[in-house]
Design an enzyme around this catalytic site. Structure first.
Site, PDB file in Angstrom:
ATOM      1  N   ASN A  10      40.984  -8.646  97.330  1.00 29.38           N
ATOM      2  CA  ASN A  10      39.805  -8.636  98.220  1.00 29.38           C
ATOM      3  C   ASN A  10      40.133  -9.338  99.333  1.00 29.38           C
ATOM      4  O   ASN A  10      40.204 -10.600  99.322  1.00 29.38           O
ATOM      5  CB  ASN A  10      38.586  -9.084  97.398  1.00 29.38           C
ATOM      6  CG  ASN A  10      37.483  -9.466  98.321  1.00 29.38           C
ATOM      7  OD1 ASN A  10      37.171  -8.899  99.282  1.00 29.38           O
ATOM      8  ND2 ASN A  10      36.455 -10.303  97.791  1.00 29.38           N
ATOM      9  N   LYS A  12      38.330  -9.953 102.018  1.00 31.12           N
ATOM     10  CA  LYS A  12      37.184 -10.603 102.628  1.00 31.12           C
ATOM     11  C   LYS A  12      37.205 -10.304 103.999  1.00 31.12           C
ATOM     12  O   LYS A  12      37.391  -9.258 104.488  1.00 31.12           O
ATOM     13  CB  LYS A  12      37.045 -12.066 102.332  1.00 31.12           C
ATOM     14  CG  LYS A  12      37.474 -12.397 100.867  1.00 31.12           C
ATOM     15  CD  LYS A  12      36.953 -13.657 100.211  1.00 31.12           C
ATOM     16  CE  LYS A  12      37.342 -13.534  98.635  1.00 31.12           C
ATOM     17  NZ  LYS A  12      36.983 -15.259  97.949  1.00 31.12           N
ATOM     18  N   HIS A  95      29.772  -9.286  94.709  1.00 33.91           N
ATOM     19  CA  HIS A  95      30.623 -10.499  94.987  1.00 33.91           C
ATOM     20  C   HIS A  95      29.752 -11.558  94.937  1.00 33.91           C
ATOM     21  O   HIS A  95      28.502 -11.711  95.522  1.00 33.91           O
ATOM     22  CB  HIS A  95      31.638 -10.047  96.058  1.00 33.91           C
ATOM     23  CG  HIS A  95      32.438 -11.156  96.031  1.00 33.91           C
ATOM     24  ND1 HIS A  95      32.407 -12.306  96.545  1.00 33.91           N
ATOM     25  CD2 HIS A  95      33.747 -11.262  95.521  1.00 33.91           C
ATOM     26  CE1 HIS A  95      33.613 -13.254  96.426  1.00 33.91           C
ATOM     27  NE2 HIS A  95      34.324 -12.360  95.695  1.00 33.91           N
ATOM     28  N   GLU A  97      30.122 -14.096  96.867  1.00 34.13           N
ATOM     29  CA  GLU A  97      29.875 -14.390  98.148  1.00 34.13           C
ATOM     30  C   GLU A  97      28.383 -13.701  98.679  1.00 34.13           C
ATOM     31  O   GLU A  97      27.650 -14.025  99.383  1.00 34.13           O
ATOM     32  CB  GLU A  97      31.032 -14.370  99.127  1.00 34.13           C
ATOM     33  CG  GLU A  97      32.011 -15.400  98.972  1.00 34.13           C
ATOM     34  CD  GLU A  97      33.364 -14.974  99.019  1.00 34.13           C
ATOM     35  OE1 GLU A  97      33.861 -14.085  99.540  1.00 34.13           O
ATOM     36  OE2 GLU A  97      34.297 -15.623  98.447  1.00 34.13           O
ATOM     37  N   GLU A 167      34.003 -13.114  87.693  1.00 39.59           N
ATOM     38  CA  GLU A 167      34.746 -14.193  88.772  1.00 39.59           C
ATOM     39  C   GLU A 167      33.748 -15.467  88.758  1.00 39.59           C
ATOM     40  O   GLU A 167      32.691 -15.333  89.305  1.00 39.59           O
ATOM     41  CB  GLU A 167      34.398 -13.395  90.232  1.00 39.59           C
ATOM     42  CG  GLU A 167      35.466 -12.506  90.334  1.00 39.59           C
ATOM     43  CD  GLU A 167      35.712 -12.113  91.790  1.00 39.59           C
ATOM     44  OE1 GLU A 167      36.924 -12.088  92.195  1.00 39.59           O
ATOM     45  OE2 GLU A 167      35.066 -12.017  92.763  1.00 39.59           O
ATOM     46  N   GLY A 173      38.306 -19.450  95.281  1.00 41.47           N
ATOM     47  CA  GLY A 173      38.722 -20.173  96.373  1.00 41.47           C
ATOM     48  C   GLY A 173      39.040 -21.566  96.267  1.00 41.47           C
ATOM     49  O   GLY A 173      38.904 -22.465  97.485  1.00 41.47           O
ATOM     50  N   SER A 213      41.083 -17.751  92.032  1.00 35.68           N
ATOM     51  CA  SER A 213      42.435 -18.538  92.188  1.00 35.68           C
ATOM     52  C   SER A 213      43.381 -17.971  91.344  1.00 35.68           C
ATOM     53  O   SER A 213      44.426 -18.739  90.894  1.00 35.68           O
ATOM     54  CB  SER A 213      42.015 -20.160  91.831  1.00 35.68           C
ATOM     55  OG  SER A 213      41.202 -20.569  92.687  1.00 35.68           O
TER      56      SER A 213
HETATM   57  P1  13P Z   1      40.454 -16.466  95.349  1.00 39.13           P
HETATM   58  O1  13P Z   1      41.579 -15.595  94.596  1.00 39.13           O
HETATM   59  O2  13P Z   1      40.946 -16.621  96.759  1.00 39.13           O
HETATM   60  O3  13P Z   1      39.844 -17.470  94.532  1.00 39.13           O
HETATM   61  O4  13P Z   1      39.027 -15.269  95.490  1.00 39.13           O
HETATM   62  C1  13P Z   1      38.612 -14.575  94.453  1.00 39.13           C
HETATM   63  C2  13P Z   1      37.564 -13.571  95.093  1.00 39.13           C
HETATM   64  O5  13P Z   1      36.445 -13.905  95.410  1.00 39.13           O
HETATM   65  C3  13P Z   1      38.264 -12.130  94.844  1.00 39.13           C
HETATM   66  O6  13P Z   1      36.947 -11.330  95.020  1.00 39.13           O
END
Ligand code: 13P
Length: 250
Positions: A10, A12, A95, A97, A167, A173, A213
């Site tokens: 992803n 982002k 997601h 976010e 997730e 992150g 992560s």
């Molecule tokens: P990270 O792998 O940076 O923790 O992000 C996970 C994520 O949000 C994937 O959609």
């Protein structure tokens, strides 16, 4: 029970189109023999060029979000048919976010998921609890509500196309990966809810990805768990060498 293994990146809000195409050229030379399906959720502006660059490879291009309408006066939004038209084959929905920064509700995610299936886009439904919800022992309740609301109108036949990504918000992150045991416990619970909704045969076929992560150092231990069928990766999907390392460890 063998399920499709999926390693999804992803991106982002990162990369330009040129960087994205260079990434694919680089990645395809490194992962040609991978048995896992490789998915990349890229920013809207580079779907078309990355889909062209990925043609004839085992890399599948998708989007990170969509609206639930097919068209209309929704400034700044994008429809599933537009994503499909640009070359996307799947879409991330719900997601964390989107849920937390952009305040998307379970009900809105449900409508988008229904639309994605109608538009022939494979939905990757993202679910997960916050730290606060985990601390107050609400993880299972949160996951169950997120799943049951989002899948409200999904038929057994359509369910075979849906992928679920667990997730935990506290692991995204942050460098704080869920231990394989914590992740497996959540994945087993998700599969139990899916079984309750769709029965054993279908629930046994659904790929459930872990996200939060994930990196080369922890992918193998996660993938060794019975109900973990792949990963949804943010940070570690931005560099082709690191992403290829994760893929080649599956
Ligand atoms: P990270 O792998 O940076 O923790 O992000 C996970 C994520 O949000 C994937 O959609």
């Amino acid at each position: 029970m063998s399920r499709e293994q999926i390693i999804a990146g992803n991106w982002k809000m990162y990369k330009t189109t040129k960087e994205a195409v260079d990434f694919i050229e680089n990645l395809k030379s490194k992962v040609g023999s991978s048995l896992a399906s490789i998915y990349l959720a890229v920013p809207f502006t580079m779907i078309s060029e990355t889909a062209k660059a990925a043609e004839g490879t085992n890399i599948i291009i998708g989007a990170q979000n969509m609206n639930d309408a097919t068209e209309g006066a929704f400034t700044g939004e994008i429809a599933g048919i537009m994503l499909k038209d640009a070359g996307a084959e799947f879409v991330l929905l719900g997601h964390s976010e989107r849920r937390h920064i952009f305040k998307e509700s379970n009900e809105f995610i449900q409508k988008k998921l229904e639309r994605a299936l109608k538009d022939d886009l494979q939905p990757i439904l993202c679910i997960g609890e916050t730290q606060e919800e985990r601390d107050s022992e609400k993880t299972e309740e949160v996951l169950e509500t997120q799943i049951k609301t989002a899948l409200k109108n999904v038929s057994e036949k359509d369910m075979e196309k849906v992928v679920v990504a667990y997730e935990p918000v506290w692991a995204i992150g942050t460098g704080k990966t869920a231990t394989p045991e914590i992740a497996e416990k959540a994945h087993a619970y998700i599969r139990k809810v899916l079984k309750e909704l769709y029965g054993k045969t279908i629930s046994d076929k659904i790929s459930i990805l872990y996200g939060g992560s994930v990196k080369p150092a922890n992918i193998e231990a996660l993938m060794n768990e019975k109900n973990i069928d792949g990963a949804l990766i943010g940070g570690a999907s931005l560099d082709p060498d690191t992403f290829a390392e994760v893929i080649n460890k599956c």
